[in-house]
Design a protein around this motif. Structure first.
Motif, PDB file in Angstrom:
ATOM      1  N   ASN A  15     -22.442  -2.848  -5.830  1.00 24.53           N
ATOM      2  CA  ASN A  15     -21.641  -1.836  -5.129  1.00 24.53           C
ATOM      3  C   ASN A  15     -20.172  -2.226  -4.988  1.00 24.53           C
ATOM      4  O   ASN A  15     -19.462  -1.637  -4.180  1.00 24.53           O
ATOM      5  CB  ASN A  15     -22.239  -1.561  -3.745  1.00 24.53           C
ATOM      6  CG  ASN A  15     -23.435  -0.654  -3.820  1.00 24.53           C
ATOM      7  OD1 ASN A  15     -23.717  -0.057  -4.857  1.00 24.53           O
ATOM      8  ND2 ASN A  15     -24.162  -0.542  -2.735  1.00 24.53           N
ATOM      9  N   ILE A  16     -19.699  -3.178  -5.768  1.00 17.51           N
ATOM     10  CA  ILE A  16     -18.314  -3.630  -5.635  1.00 17.51           C
ATOM     11  C   ILE A  16     -17.315  -2.509  -5.926  1.00 17.51           C
ATOM     12  O   ILE A  16     -16.205  -2.507  -5.403  1.00 17.51           O
ATOM     13  CB  ILE A  16     -18.040  -4.861  -6.532  1.00 17.51           C
ATOM     14  CG1 ILE A  16     -16.761  -5.563  -6.080  1.00 17.51           C
ATOM     15  CG2 ILE A  16     -17.966  -4.473  -7.989  1.00 17.51           C
ATOM     16  CD1 ILE A  16     -16.557  -6.921  -6.703  1.00 17.51           C
ATOM     17  N   ASP A  17     -17.703  -1.528  -6.737  1.00 13.86           N
ATOM     18  CA  ASP A  17     -16.806  -0.423  -7.063  1.00 13.86           C
ATOM     19  C   ASP A  17     -16.969   0.781  -6.138  1.00 13.86           C
ATOM     20  O   ASP A  17     -16.343   1.816  -6.370  1.00 13.86           O
ATOM     21  CB  ASP A  17     -17.009   0.013  -8.517  1.00 13.86           C
ATOM     22  CG  ASP A  17     -16.290  -0.904  -9.504  1.00 13.86           C
ATOM     23  OD1 ASP A  17     -15.243  -1.471  -9.123  1.00 13.86           O
ATOM     24  OD2 ASP A  17     -16.768  -1.057 -10.641  1.00 13.86           O
ATOM     25  N   GLN A  62     -29.452   2.976 -21.396  1.00 14.78           N
ATOM     26  CA  GLN A  62     -28.643   4.139 -21.004  1.00 14.78           C
ATOM     27  C   GLN A  62     -29.286   4.883 -19.837  1.00 14.78           C
ATOM     28  O   GLN A  62     -28.588   5.271 -18.898  1.00 14.78           O
ATOM     29  CB  GLN A  62     -28.459   5.097 -22.181  1.00 14.78           C
ATOM     30  CG  GLN A  62     -27.161   4.913 -22.883  1.00 14.78           C
ATOM     31  CD  GLN A  62     -26.871   6.059 -23.819  1.00 14.78           C
ATOM     32  OE1 GLN A  62     -27.733   6.512 -24.572  1.00 14.78           O
ATOM     33  NE2 GLN A  62     -25.643   6.514 -23.800  1.00 14.78           N
ATOM     34  N   HIS A  63     -30.582   5.073 -19.904  1.00 21.68           N
ATOM     35  CA  HIS A  63     -31.293   5.771 -18.830  1.00 21.68           C
ATOM     36  C   HIS A  63     -31.183   4.980 -17.518  1.00 21.68           C
ATOM     37  O   HIS A  63     -30.902   5.552 -16.457  1.00 21.68           O
ATOM     38  CB  HIS A  63     -32.755   5.991 -19.222  1.00 21.68           C
ATOM     39  CG  HIS A  63     -33.543   6.737 -18.205  1.00 21.68           C
ATOM     40  ND1 HIS A  63     -33.363   8.088 -17.979  1.00 21.68           N
ATOM     41  CD2 HIS A  63     -34.472   6.333 -17.323  1.00 21.68           C
ATOM     42  CE1 HIS A  63     -34.167   8.475 -17.003  1.00 21.68           C
ATOM     43  NE2 HIS A  63     -34.864   7.418 -16.595  1.00 21.68           N
ATOM     44  N   GLU A  64     -31.386   3.677 -17.598  1.00 17.61           N
ATOM     45  CA  GLU A  64     -31.292   2.828 -16.411  1.00 17.61           C
ATOM     46  C   GLU A  64     -29.866   2.819 -15.859  1.00 17.61           C
ATOM     47  O   GLU A  64     -29.657   2.882 -14.644  1.00 17.61           O
ATOM     48  CB  GLU A  64     -31.727   1.403 -16.753  1.00 17.61           C
ATOM     49  CG  GLU A  64     -31.737   0.471 -15.559  1.00 17.61           C
ATOM     50  CD  GLU A  64     -32.202  -0.927 -15.926  1.00 17.61           C
ATOM     51  OE1 GLU A  64     -31.562  -1.891 -15.471  1.00 17.61           O
ATOM     52  OE2 GLU A  64     -33.196  -1.047 -16.670  1.00 17.61           O
ATOM     53  N   ALA A  65     -28.882   2.775 -16.748  1.00 17.93           N
ATOM     54  CA  ALA A  65     -27.480   2.794 -16.321  1.00 17.93           C
ATOM     55  C   ALA A  65     -27.145   4.112 -15.628  1.00 17.93           C
ATOM     56  O   ALA A  65     -26.446   4.126 -14.609  1.00 17.93           O
ATOM     57  CB  ALA A  65     -26.555   2.572 -17.516  1.00 17.93           C
ATOM     58  N   HIS A  66     -27.652   5.207 -16.164  1.00 12.79           N
ATOM     59  CA  HIS A  66     -27.416   6.519 -15.534  1.00 12.79           C
ATOM     60  C   HIS A  66     -28.003   6.548 -14.129  1.00 12.79           C
ATOM     61  O   HIS A  66     -27.351   7.010 -13.184  1.00 12.79           O
ATOM     62  CB  HIS A  66     -28.008   7.633 -16.395  1.00 12.79           C
ATOM     63  CG  HIS A  66     -27.735   8.996 -15.852  1.00 12.79           C
ATOM     64  ND1 HIS A  66     -28.581   9.621 -14.970  1.00 12.79           N
ATOM     65  CD2 HIS A  66     -26.685   9.835 -16.049  1.00 12.79           C
ATOM     66  CE1 HIS A  66     -28.082  10.791 -14.644  1.00 12.79           C
ATOM     67  NE2 HIS A  66     -26.924  10.952 -15.296  1.00 12.79           N
ATOM     68  N   GLU A  71     -27.089   6.367  -8.311  1.00 13.98           N
ATOM     69  CA  GLU A  71     -27.363   5.663  -7.049  1.00 13.98           C
ATOM     70  C   GLU A  71     -26.065   5.159  -6.404  1.00 13.98           C
ATOM     71  O   GLU A  71     -25.868   5.310  -5.189  1.00 13.98           O
ATOM     72  CB  GLU A  71     -28.310   4.495  -7.311  1.00 13.98           C
ATOM     73  CG  GLU A  71     -28.720   3.733  -6.072  1.00 13.98           C
ATOM     74  CD  GLU A  71     -29.649   2.570  -6.401  1.00 13.98           C
ATOM     75  OE1 GLU A  71     -29.560   1.546  -5.693  1.00 13.98           O
ATOM     76  OE2 GLU A  71     -30.447   2.678  -7.356  1.00 13.98           O
ATOM     77  N   LEU A  72     -25.172   4.594  -7.198  1.00 13.14           N
ATOM     78  CA  LEU A  72     -23.889   4.131  -6.689  1.00 13.14           C
ATOM     79  C   LEU A  72     -23.091   5.289  -6.101  1.00 13.14           C
ATOM     80  O   LEU A  72     -22.513   5.178  -5.021  1.00 13.14           O
ATOM     81  CB  LEU A  72     -23.081   3.441  -7.797  1.00 13.14           C
ATOM     82  CG  LEU A  72     -21.640   3.065  -7.457  1.00 13.14           C
ATOM     83  CD1 LEU A  72     -21.576   2.025  -6.348  1.00 13.14           C
ATOM     84  CD2 LEU A  72     -20.914   2.572  -8.695  1.00 13.14           C
ATOM     85  N   HIS A  87     -21.728  12.526 -14.356  1.00 12.83           N
ATOM     86  CA  HIS A  87     -21.996  11.106 -14.584  1.00 12.83           C
ATOM     87  C   HIS A  87     -22.015  10.854 -16.090  1.00 12.83           C
ATOM     88  O   HIS A  87     -22.750  11.527 -16.815  1.00 12.83           O
ATOM     89  CB  HIS A  87     -23.344  10.722 -13.981  1.00 12.83           C
ATOM     90  CG  HIS A  87     -23.454  11.065 -12.531  1.00 12.83           C
ATOM     91  ND1 HIS A  87     -23.881  12.304 -12.098  1.00 12.83           N
ATOM     92  CD2 HIS A  87     -23.173  10.358 -11.423  1.00 12.83           C
ATOM     93  CE1 HIS A  87     -23.868  12.329 -10.780  1.00 12.83           C
ATOM     94  NE2 HIS A  87     -23.437  11.156 -10.341  1.00 12.83           N
ATOM     95  N   VAL A  88     -21.230   9.870 -16.524  1.00  6.80           N
ATOM     96  CA  VAL A  88     -21.116   9.579 -17.950  1.00  6.80           C
ATOM     97  C   VAL A  88     -21.449   8.111 -18.188  1.00  6.80           C
ATOM     98  O   VAL A  88     -20.888   7.228 -17.541  1.00  6.80           O
ATOM     99  CB  VAL A  88     -19.681   9.858 -18.463  1.00  6.80           C
ATOM    100  CG1 VAL A  88     -19.562   9.542 -19.946  1.00  6.80           C
ATOM    101  CG2 VAL A  88     -19.266  11.296 -18.174  1.00  6.80           C
ATOM    102  N   VAL A  89     -22.355   7.864 -19.123  1.00  7.92           N
ATOM    103  CA  VAL A  89     -22.656   6.505 -19.562  1.00  7.92           C
ATOM    104  C   VAL A  89     -22.205   6.416 -21.012  1.00  7.92           C
ATOM    105  O   VAL A  89     -22.748   7.098 -21.877  1.00  7.92           O
ATOM    106  CB  VAL A  89     -24.157   6.171 -19.428  1.00  7.92           C
ATOM    107  CG1 VAL A  89     -24.430   4.767 -19.952  1.00  7.92           C
ATOM    108  CG2 VAL A  89     -24.619   6.319 -17.987  1.00  7.92           C
ATOM    109  N   ALA A  90     -21.191   5.600 -21.258  1.00 13.37           N
ATOM    110  CA  ALA A  90     -20.658   5.422 -22.604  1.00 13.37           C
ATOM    111  C   ALA A  90     -21.088   4.060 -23.139  1.00 13.37           C
ATOM    112  O   ALA A  90     -21.503   3.186 -22.378  1.00 13.37           O
ATOM    113  CB  ALA A  90     -19.140   5.530 -22.576  1.00 13.37           C
TER     114      ALA A  90
END
Length: 143
Positions: A15-17, A62-66, A71-72, A87-90
């Motif tokens: 959660n640093i960001d 990618q799914h986990e990152a999304h 969540e963040l 939400h974008v995962v690149a």
């Protein structure tokens, strides 16, 4: 007047960001702008490294990152505000993908955090510095 704000976060830092995301949401809300949040996964692509991973590794990552990105966002700005976020995962090099995402989304402003750099970052330049140097739109750096 800002129409679209892109907030770049690194989900690998927990959660640093979250403070960066909160500021991006406030800036977007000032002009009722669209808020997009991007995180970038490393690209193993066609390199020899990709041979060590299962074929479906990238899709699962990618799914986990999304899921982590959502969540963040919920933790930082709440579920009601999150519902309006794209939400974008690149995948690729962080600063290049942030700039590509900003261009494709038509972002007027990029919000990115500048965390305490390692010694190696003084030589190579952290992603925030690269985004600032190469961006065609304004960049708001959160310290």
């Amino acid at each position: 007047m800002t129409k679209s704000v892109l907030c770049a976060v690194d989900i690998s830092n927990g959660n640093i960001d979250a403070p960066v995301l909160k500021i991006a949401a406030k800036l977007a809300d000032l002009d009722a702008a669209q808020l997009d949040v991007v995180t970038v996964l490393p690209d193993f692509g066609e390199s020899w490294v990709s041979g060590f991973f299962r074929p479906d590794f990238h899709d699962k990552a990618q799914h986990e990152a999304h899921d982590k990105l959502v969540e963040l966002c919920v933790d930082a700005v709440g579920s009601e505000r999150n519902a309006k976020i794209r939400h974008v995962v690149a995948t690729g090099t962080a600063y290049q993908e942030i700039l590509k995402t900003a261009e494709s989304a038509g972002s007027d402003l990029i919000v990115i955090g500048a965390h305490k750099p390692d010694f190696k970052d003084y030589l190579l330049g952290p992603n925030a510095a690269r985004v600032v140097r190469h961006s065609n739109v304004s960049v708001y750096v959160v310290r």
